[in-house]
Design a protein around this motif. Structure first.
Motif, short mmCIF file in Angstrom:
data_model
loop_
_atom_site.label_atom_id
_atom_site.label_comp_id
_atom_site.label_asym_id
_atom_site.label_seq_id
_atom_site.Cartn_x
_atom_site.Cartn_y
_atom_site.Cartn_z
N ALA A 581 -13.66 6.40 21.32
CA ALA A 581 -13.00 7.26 20.35
C ALA A 581 -13.71 7.27 19.00
CB ALA A 581 -11.55 6.82 20.16
N MET A 582 -14.81 6.50 18.89
CA MET A 582 -15.51 6.40 17.60
C MET A 582 -16.62 7.43 17.50
SD MET A 582 -15.84 2.28 17.06
CE MET A 582 -14.42 1.21 17.12
N THR A 583 -16.68 8.07 16.36
CA THR A 583 -17.77 9.01 16.11
C THR A 583 -18.97 8.31 15.49
OG1 THR A 583 -16.80 9.51 13.95
CG2 THR A 583 -16.19 10.93 15.81
N LYS A 584 -18.74 7.06 15.05
CA LYS A 584 -19.81 6.26 14.47
C LYS A 584 -19.45 4.79 14.65
CE LYS A 584 -17.64 6.51 9.91
NZ LYS A 584 -17.82 6.84 8.49
N ALA A 585 -20.35 3.92 14.34
CA ALA A 585 -20.09 2.48 14.46
C ALA A 585 -19.23 2.04 13.28
CB ALA A 585 -21.39 1.71 14.50
N GLN A 586 -17.92 2.18 13.46
CA GLN A 586 -17.01 1.90 12.34
C GLN A 586 -16.78 0.41 12.13
OE1 GLN A 586 -14.20 5.43 13.69
NE2 GLN A 586 -13.43 4.54 11.81
N TYR A 587 -16.84 -0.38 13.23
CA TYR A 587 -16.51 -1.79 13.14
C TYR A 587 -17.61 -2.64 13.77
CZ TYR A 587 -11.98 0.25 12.06
OH TYR A 587 -10.99 0.99 11.49
N PRO A 588 -17.76 -3.88 13.30
CA PRO A 588 -18.83 -4.76 13.81
C PRO A 588 -18.69 -5.00 15.32
CG PRO A 588 -17.84 -5.67 11.82
CD PRO A 588 -16.98 -4.52 12.23
N GLU A 589 -19.85 -5.13 15.97
CA GLU A 589 -19.86 -5.35 17.42
C GLU A 589 -19.17 -6.68 17.77
OE1 GLU A 589 -20.89 -3.09 19.49
OE2 GLU A 589 -20.43 -4.27 21.27
N GLN A 654 -2.07 -10.80 14.22
CA GLN A 654 -2.52 -11.55 13.06
C GLN A 654 -3.58 -10.72 12.33
OE1 GLN A 654 -2.54 -13.27 16.26
NE2 GLN A 654 -0.40 -13.70 15.71
N VAL A 655 -3.64 -10.90 11.02
CA VAL A 655 -4.65 -10.20 10.23
C VAL A 655 -6.03 -10.74 10.60
CG1 VAL A 655 -5.50 -9.71 7.92
CG2 VAL A 655 -3.03 -9.78 8.36
N LEU A 656 -6.97 -9.83 10.90
CA LEU A 656 -8.34 -10.22 11.27
C LEU A 656 -9.24 -10.16 10.05
CD1 LEU A 656 -8.75 -8.23 14.62
CD2 LEU A 656 -7.86 -10.54 14.29
N LYS A 657 -10.11 -11.14 9.91
CA LYS A 657 -11.10 -11.14 8.84
C LYS A 657 -12.36 -10.46 9.36
CE LYS A 657 -9.38 -15.32 6.56
NZ LYS A 657 -9.71 -16.69 6.08
N VAL A 658 -12.61 -9.27 8.87
CA VAL A 658 -13.74 -8.46 9.33
C VAL A 658 -14.62 -8.14 8.14
CG1 VAL A 658 -14.46 -6.35 10.50
CG2 VAL A 658 -12.31 -7.47 11.15
N ASP A 659 -15.88 -8.52 8.22
CA ASP A 659 -16.82 -8.27 7.12
C ASP A 659 -17.10 -6.78 6.99
OD1 ASP A 659 -18.70 -11.24 8.00
OD2 ASP A 659 -17.01 -11.00 6.59
#
Length: 672
Positions: A581-589, A654-659
């Motif tokens: 569903a992503m048009t681009k790399a929105q989130y880290p692999e 839970q809240v995820l810590k994503v850089d």
């Protein structure tokens, strides 16, 4: 019928379970009784060891001195102190040594100057020991035999009271007129001994003339009412500040007296005793035998107003020293500004000095209405319950006509105002100069303040507002946010729970349905989606938005809606492989490896039921787990606090810590 003088006994029984009153409180009681025209005090605190459990033990010299001081203080105020003993826990009626122990103990108290006595056989087992069964034909015969002998030993005191084991109509088998126990007592108990009676029940809602005439015929004398209408020793969460009522003054010529056994804490009994005194004043008047309580001159509402007016003066008095008040002390002016240390004066931009608002008669009226009587709430309490009941049943929905939403908001504002008046009353009470009264009241007023604060927060939630996180209704509340404990757990499991509440039936609750999404649901889903966007006002591109808007199809069995009577009120859409569903790399692999699936969630603000929302989400998580997903994440705009806090309480994500995330984006997730 009794041969003694017909002085009407009026006053107070200290007969409750729990910490007895102090000597200084009893002396203050005598002062008030004298002032208000009451004439009797029955000393019978259940937890005084030497009154009940260790009734055989004589008083030590120190204890004797205190009792003599108390008896003398009562005489000075014209109050008849009736000393009671409760030997029924373990007495052997047929043993002469037991009778001698009774005579010795009451003889000792007689030596202190006491002239009035009572023997109490309430709240005991009715099974006789083998020795008594051989000596007496019945339990009543055993009690009467011992009581008569003690009465004669004490030279037939002018006031001698007997409390039967069957002390109310509810205890009599099969009825009051046919009770073998009561008939024996009536026939064989010396005519000079008066009998205590609580009415139809232990705590009687009403005491009628007919019921007193019935028991008087069996007892062969008019009873003395031991009135538990204000007693609270059976429930530590309750306090009774309503007036003495539902006892018509036509009873007075048919009774030997009325004694109230009131709240355990001394200070809150001002209203109970004051209003009883107003009622008892009719003992000196010609009371018509026609009409009922409402038609007599005694008006409980007016009696309550008079009592609260006098009580307000007491709140304004500074703390009293430990001892009886010799007379009215100089009242502290309620609206006087408190003294500030070192003459501190705040600057123009500083906080102003705190000044306590004075307590008012309206505050005490509200307090009384919140803690009224065992079978009856006061007017304001009834109004608050009715309003909350209506607000629960008619919570605003998207399909409601505008005029209905307007009425709901108006009534919600009214309820909010009522809650705020309780909080303000609490604040003014907390600042009252008389701390002795406050400390006796504090647990109760703190409890009701907490209750209305939670109710106020609940109504805000129904209206789509976000209450303080500490007040949110969740599956895991703070311990101060609910009434718990083992006793509460037991009661909620029993069919009789709440049978004295205002709403005897369980109030109607909303029914929710969880079902698969269909294309016909799309307009309602989009309406909820757009309301959320309008509320947050944040333009953040989310993967989940494409699922909601229909640009990307969710995975099989991963599109559900929540529905109530008003329509769709929540949804969940999920996709097992978020990358599609992503048009681009929105989130880290690295994040997508642990949380490959995405879920879009929104629950309408009119849904306070966390368990239903949790079920909706867990059903979707099960479908993702079956598809082989290792984890799922969900995106939220950072100012969507309502939904963010709602999900936190479910303890699923839970809240995820994503850089590298934008500051206006929050990611929550869970492993599967």
């Amino acid at each position: 019928m009794s041969k003694k003088s017909k002085m009407f006994l009026s006053g107070v029984v200290e007969g409750f379970y729990g910490r007895p009153w102090t000597m200084s409180q009893r002396k203050e009681l005598f002062r008030r009784e004298q002032k208000w025209g009451l004439n009797t005090y029955l000393y019978a605190p259940k937890d005084d060891y030497k009154h009940r459990m260790y009734w055989r033990d004589l008083y030590s010299p120190e204890e004797a001195e205190q009792l003599m001081t108390l008896i003398s203080a009562a005489k000075e105020r014209g109050v008849e102190l009736v000393y009671a003993l409760s030997p029924g826990l373990d007495i052997t009626f047929s043993n002469p040594r037991e009778l001698a122990a009774l005579k010795r103990k009451l003889g000792q108290v007689s030596g202190f100057g006491c002239r009035s006595f009572a023997l109490l056989f309430d709240d005991i087992e009715s099974e006789m020991c083998p020795a008594d069964k051989e000596a007496f034909g019945s339990f009543a015969e055993a009690q009467v035999s011992v009581t008569n002998q003690v009465f004669l030993h004490l030279k037939e005191p002018r006031v001698f009271l007997f409390c039967p084991t069957d002390y109310c109509a509810a205890f009599c088998t099969p009825s009051v007129p046919q009770s073998a126990y009561l008939n024996t007592v009536g026939e064989r108990l010396d005519a000079g001994i008066d009998i205590l009676w609580t009415g139809p029940k232990v705590v009687s809602q009403d005491i009628s003339v007919a019921s007193i005439e019935e028991v008087s015929a069996v007892l062969r004398r008019p009873p003395v009412i031991w009135d538990n209408i204000h007693a609270n020793d059976y429930d530590p969460q309750r306090l009774f500040l309503g007036p003495f009522k539902n006892r018509p003054t036509e009873l007075i010529p048919k009774l030997r007296g009325v004694l109230t056994n009131p709240n355990c804490e001394y200070e809150p009994n001002f209203v109970a005793i004051h209003t009883l005194a107003t009622w008892c004043s009719y003992a000196q008047k010609d009371v018509s035998m026609e009409g009922d309580d409402q038609g007599s001159d005694y008006n409980p509402h007016e009696a309550l107003r008079l009592a609260l007016t006098d009580w307000l003066v007491e709140f304004g008095r500074a703390d009293q020293p430990d001892g009886a008040r010799g007379g009215p002390s100089k009242p502290q002016v309620c609206d006087e500004e408190p003294m500030q240390t070192d003459g501190y004066v705040p600057g123009p931009k500083d906080n102003p000095l705190y000044t306590a608002e004075p307590l008012t008669l309206d505050d005490l009226t509200l307090l009384s209405e919140l803690f009224y009587l065992p079978y009856e709430h006061g007017a304001t309490a009834v109004l608050m319950l009715q309003e909350l009941h209506w607000l629960r049943r008619h919570g605003p929905g998207p399909r409601d006509p505008p005029e209905q939403g307007k009425e709901w908001r108006q009534r919600a504002e009214r309820f909010d105002g009522l809650c705020e008046s309780v909080v303000q009353m609490f604040n003014r009470l907390s600042n009252a100069p008389n701390r002795l009264i406050l400390y006796d009241l504090y647990n109760y007023i703190c409890d009701i303040k907490s209750g209305v604060t939670m109710a106020k927060a609940y109504v805000k939630t129904l209206g789509g507002q976000t209450p303080h996180p500490a007040l949110a209704l969740t599956d895991d509340p703070e311990p101060w946010g609910f009434r718990g404990g083992l006793s509460g757990e037991f009661q909620r499991m029993l069919p009789s729970h709440g049978n004295r509440d205002l709403f005897r039936g369980v109030p109607d609750t909303r029914v929710y349905f969880i079902r698969p999404f269909t294309p016909t649901d799309q307009p309602e889903v989009l309406k909820i989606f757009k309301e959320m966007q309008t509320e947050t006002q944040q333009k953040v591109e989310l993967v989940g938005d494409r699922l909601v808007e229909g640009q990307v199809s969710p995975s099989l069995s991963c599109s559900l809606v929540l529905e109530d009577a008003a329509g769709v009120c929540g949804y969940v859409f999920a996709l097992s492989d978020a990358k599609t569903a992503m048009t681009k790399a929105q989130y880290p692999e690295t994040m997508l490896q642990d949380f490959p699936s995405v879920m879009a969630i929104q629950i309408h603000s009119r849904v306070p039921d966390h368990s239903t929302a949790k079920q909706l989400i867990q059903q979707t998580l099960s479908s993702l787990r079956v598809s082989g997903s290792k984890g799922v994440f969900s995106e939220f705009r950072s100012n969507d606090r309502r939904m963010f806090d709602f999900l936190k309480t479910l303890d699923v994500f839970q809240v995820l810590k994503v850089d590298g995330l934008p500051t206006n984006l929050v990611i929550m997730g869970t492993k599967l």
